[in-house]
Design a protein around this motif. Structure first.
Motif, PDB file in Angstrom:
ATOM      1  N   ASN A 605       0.811  -1.212   0.000  1.00 11.88           N
ATOM      2  CA  ASN A 605       0.000   0.000   0.000  1.00 11.88           C
ATOM      3  C   ASN A 605       0.846   1.264   0.000  1.00 11.88           C
ATOM      4  N   GLY A 606       2.170   1.105   0.168  1.00 12.10           N
ATOM      5  CA  GLY A 606       3.046   2.264   0.130  1.00 12.10           C
ATOM      6  C   GLY A 606       3.221   2.770  -1.292  1.00 12.10           C
ATOM      7  N   GLU A 607       3.949   3.861  -1.427  1.00 17.63           N
ATOM      8  CA  GLU A 607       4.186   4.433  -2.746  1.00 17.63           C
ATOM      9  C   GLU A 607       5.677   4.558  -2.994  1.00 17.63           C
ATOM     10  N   PRO A 608       6.301   3.473  -3.457  1.00 16.70           N
ATOM     11  CA  PRO A 608       7.734   3.573  -3.757  1.00 16.70           C
ATOM     12  C   PRO A 608       7.978   4.575  -4.873  1.00 16.70           C
ATOM     13  N   VAL A 609       9.151   5.198  -4.829  1.00 16.87           N
ATOM     14  CA  VAL A 609       9.503   6.138  -5.880  1.00 16.87           C
ATOM     15  C   VAL A 609       9.462   5.423  -7.224  1.00 16.87           C
ATOM     16  N   GLN A 610       8.989   6.104  -8.256  1.00 16.25           N
ATOM     17  CA  GLN A 610       8.869   5.501  -9.570  1.00 16.25           C
ATOM     18  C   GLN A 610       9.915   6.085 -10.511  1.00 16.25           C
ATOM     19  N   LEU A 611      10.703   5.214 -11.088  1.00 11.22           N
ATOM     20  CA  LEU A 611      11.641   5.584 -12.144  1.00 11.22           C
ATOM     21  C   LEU A 611      11.360   4.723 -13.352  1.00 11.22           C
ATOM     22  N   MET A 612      11.689   5.247 -14.513  1.00 14.80           N
ATOM     23  CA  MET A 612      11.597   4.426 -15.718  1.00 14.80           C
ATOM     24  C   MET A 612      12.869   3.603 -15.838  1.00 14.80           C
ATOM     25  N   ASN A 613      12.714   2.282 -15.669  1.00 13.42           N
ATOM     26  CA  ASN A 613      13.826   1.346 -15.702  1.00 13.42           C
ATOM     27  C   ASN A 613      13.763   0.490 -16.958  1.00 13.42           C
ATOM     28  N   MET A 614      14.887  -0.106 -17.315  1.00 13.19           N
ATOM     29  CA  MET A 614      15.030  -0.790 -18.601  1.00 13.19           C
ATOM     30  C   MET A 614      14.533  -2.233 -18.560  1.00 13.19           C
ATOM     31  N   VAL A 615      13.796  -2.588 -19.592  1.00 14.99           N
ATOM     32  CA  VAL A 615      13.548  -3.974 -19.959  1.00 14.99           C
ATOM     33  C   VAL A 615      14.412  -4.251 -21.187  1.00 14.99           C
TER      34      VAL A 615
END
Length: 656
Positions: A605-615
């Protein structure tokens, strides 16, 4: 029951939990030669096979350097050229290493309490480097962090521009160059003719990261202080030089400095001026690692030096992830840029624990508190201990330096995304731990072909190759531009930024990557994006990559399909080759869409920081598809609902 409780019950019914834990992973069948795998090997541990006996950590005093800050910090002031150095004293038997010239690695701390010897906090890195044939220099920047001796003085917030830090890096190298040429007393004699100025790396932590980027710029066009500027500062602001009594004695009346006394004081206080612009050969920087860096002013124009930005997901100090801006602003740089740019998200790491002198857990007050995802006072979080965090830090920092600066190819496979983390880089009792670290790689212009950068006004309908783009099954989509400017700037989105993608100004969490991207939300399964490739060839490349941020829920799956001009098609699940689609520090359970690991649900339920990471998916994962004539790329989203941000769809050559 909420949705996470329901999911927990469902997982218990399935029996047990997957990923992570203290138990060793069960053996898996060896893949067939035609079956591509995510990892081709395990990266070496930096602790393995030392080649030298390291010196003790020696405190050095190499005079004082006039540097320039930005107001309200003093415009000109003095900083000691001081710190700690370790170097290889002797080769170990059978090491195979010859004591020729040693690469140089500089370590620079950021803004911290001036009463703490922050420069001593990287000795675990310095000792390991010296044991493998590197000279490691940890620079003391406390004089830049405070303009007076009073740590409670409101002016003691340091040079936010870190212009002075960049000058101190180059000033330290200038003094080392003198030692290499002429030697000197004590430890200096051991380094005469031993320093390799063609192989230099810098690690900058926090504001030290911003200082690193300034040093790279000033290396080509020196930013230096002249004796006249220093004399004028002494006349107008003698309080700036409270630590230098000989200089103060040269002030004979308010605003008046005696020239003869001033010259004598410069000699007595061992003041050394940096060379002026274009009077000295630039240094050959081979790599820069920015550790939880600041970037208050939007650094651009970095080129031809490999850069890695390491971002702790639970950073309670630089909570707005300014280093993500540094990566985004420079990842494409110029077409003549020959260097790779790398972003590293470390899940569960905080700002301070990479430095052994910074003992306060910044995920708790007095810094801005995080939500439940990072709260160190709760048992069930991804939060790491100081020792576990430094295990990973040693691998990332020293492995980067030994590959890009020292040319040790054994570490190269990790920085191409092909090698698994070694056990020594993982938290104690947790292996494999590759879900802990999300690695994003942007190769130089000759090693990539952009399919979709989302940089044009019509990018929701046309890709970079000119092919048509179609979106199906989405409730909403937005195209967002990349802002240039200070750390608070935010790019505009057309028609508008979608709910859930906000960047929070004064709190942790939120979407922190700023690169051009598309925002997508859906509420029924099988939403998809199709982009026509119109016969493009990927034969010169080995990987299809894209960046993604999973905004909601905790994990997503993307089913990726390539179709050639003859209609032959192949599909693969993106999670098979990446942890970027999942926000936890453990690998998710198998299945499509992804099923969260049971251990991750309590903080879901937390909100971890969002980064655009590579696939990154090897092209060999699409068997039978003619890579010379590609017709379509399709991304299907099988989850019932979700929100993602998508960027940098491209073919790359990662070395498979």
């Amino acid at each position: 029951m909420n949705r996470y409780t329901l999911a927990l019950v469902a997982l218990l019914a399935l029996g047990g939990c997957g990923g992570g834990g203290d138990a060793e992973p069960q053996p898996t069948p060896s893949p067939q030669p035609t079956d591509p795998v995510r990892f081709t090997q395990i990266a070496p541990a930096p602790q393995d096979q030392p080649t030298h006996v390291a010196s003790e950590a020696i405190e050095y005093e190499l005079g004082h350097l006039p540097v320039r800050g930005i107001a309200p910090f003093p415009s000109v002031f003095l900083t000691p050229i001081h710190g700690a150095i370790r170097f290889p004293q002797a080769s170990l038997p059978k090491s195979g290493r010859v004591n020729d010239r040693f690469p140089i690695v500089l370590l620079l701390h950021g803004n911290h309490e001036v009463t703490d010897p922050s420069y001593r906090g990287y000795d675990y890195l310095a000792q390991n480097l010296a044991e493998h044939g590197y000279v490691a220099v940890s620079i003391d920047a406390n004089a830049i962090n405070a303009s007076t001796d009073d740590p409670f003085d409101p002016s003691n917030f340091g040079d936010t521009s870190s212009v002075s830090r960049g000058q101190l890096i180059l000033g330290t190298l200038d003094q080392l160059r003198k030692i290499d040429r002429s030697g000197g007393p004590g430890w200096m004699s051991a380094l005469k003719d031993k320093l390799d100025f063609e192989r230099i790396g810098v690690m900058g932590h926090s504001r030290g990261g911003q200082g690193l980027t300034n040093a790279f710029k000033f290396n080509l066009q020196r930013e230096s202080v002249t004796p006249i500027e220093l004399k004028n500062q002494l006349a107008n602001r003698p309080d700036t030089f409270a630590r230098y009594p000989e200089l103060l004695a040269a002030v004979v009346s308010p605003g008046v400095v005696d020239n003869e006394l001033f010259v004598k004081a410069l000699e007595t206080e061992e003041v050394t001026f940096s060379p002026s612009a274009n009077t000295v050969r630039p240094y050959n920087f081979r790599g820069g690692l920015l550790l939880a860096p600041t970037d208050f002013y939007g650094t651009v124009g970095l080129a031809n030096i490999p850069l890695a930005v390491v971002l702790p997901s639970c950073d309670g100090d630089v909570f707005n992830m300014q280093g993500a801006r540094t990566y985004d602003n420079n990842r494409y740089s110029f077409d003549y840029d020959t260097a790779a740019d790398i972003q590293v998200l470390v899940r569960g790491a905080n700002h301070n624990y990479y430095n052994t002198e910074w003992r306060r857990d910044d995920t708790n007050p007095p810094y801005l508190p995080h939500d439940s995802y990072c709260d160190a006072q709760r048992d069930q979080t991804p939060h790491m201990s100081p020792e576990d965090q430094r295990r990973g830090g040693l691998f990332l920092i020293n492995g980067f330096m030994r590959h890009f600066v020292g040319g040790e190819s054994a570490f190269g496979s990790y920085w191409d995304g092909l090698a698994q983390l070694p056990r020594a880089a993982c938290p104690e009792g947790e292996w494999p731990c590759d879900a802990r670290i999300a690695l994003t790689i942007q190769k130089d212009a000759t090693s990539r072909l952009s399919i979709h950068r989302f940089q044009y006004a019509d990018s929701m309908g046309r890709n970079d190759l000119g092919g048509a783009v179609s979106l199906s099954g989405f409730d909403a989509a937005a195209l967002c531009e990349m802002p240039y400017g200070n750390s608070e700037s935010e790019g505009a989105c057309m028609p508008a930024r979608l709910p859930g993608f906000e960047t929070k100004a004064l709190a942790a969490g939120g979407l922190r990557s700023i690169s051009e991207h598309i925002q997508l939300s859906w509420s029924s399964p099988k939403a998809s994006m199709s982009t026509k490739l119109d016969g493009a060839s990927a034969k010169a490349f080995d990987t299809l990559s894209f960046r993604v941020a999973v905004v909601r829920p905790f994990g997503q799956e993307i089913e990726v399909s390539l179709t050639d001009a003859s209609g032959k098609s192949a599909s693969v699940r993106a999670s098979r080759f990446s942890d970027a689609l999942y926000s936890g520090p453990k690998a998710p359970r198998s299945g499509s869409p992804l099923i969260p690991d049971i251990a991750d649900l309590p903080f879901g339920n937390g909100e971890p920081v969002q980064l655009m990471n590579m696939v990154a998916i090897p092209l060999s994962a699409f068997p039978g598809v003619d890579m010379n004539r590609l017709q379509e790329l399709r991304l299907d989203l099988p989850a019932q609902s979700g929100k993602i941000a998508l960027a940098d769809v491209q073919f790359q050559k990662l070395g498979r």
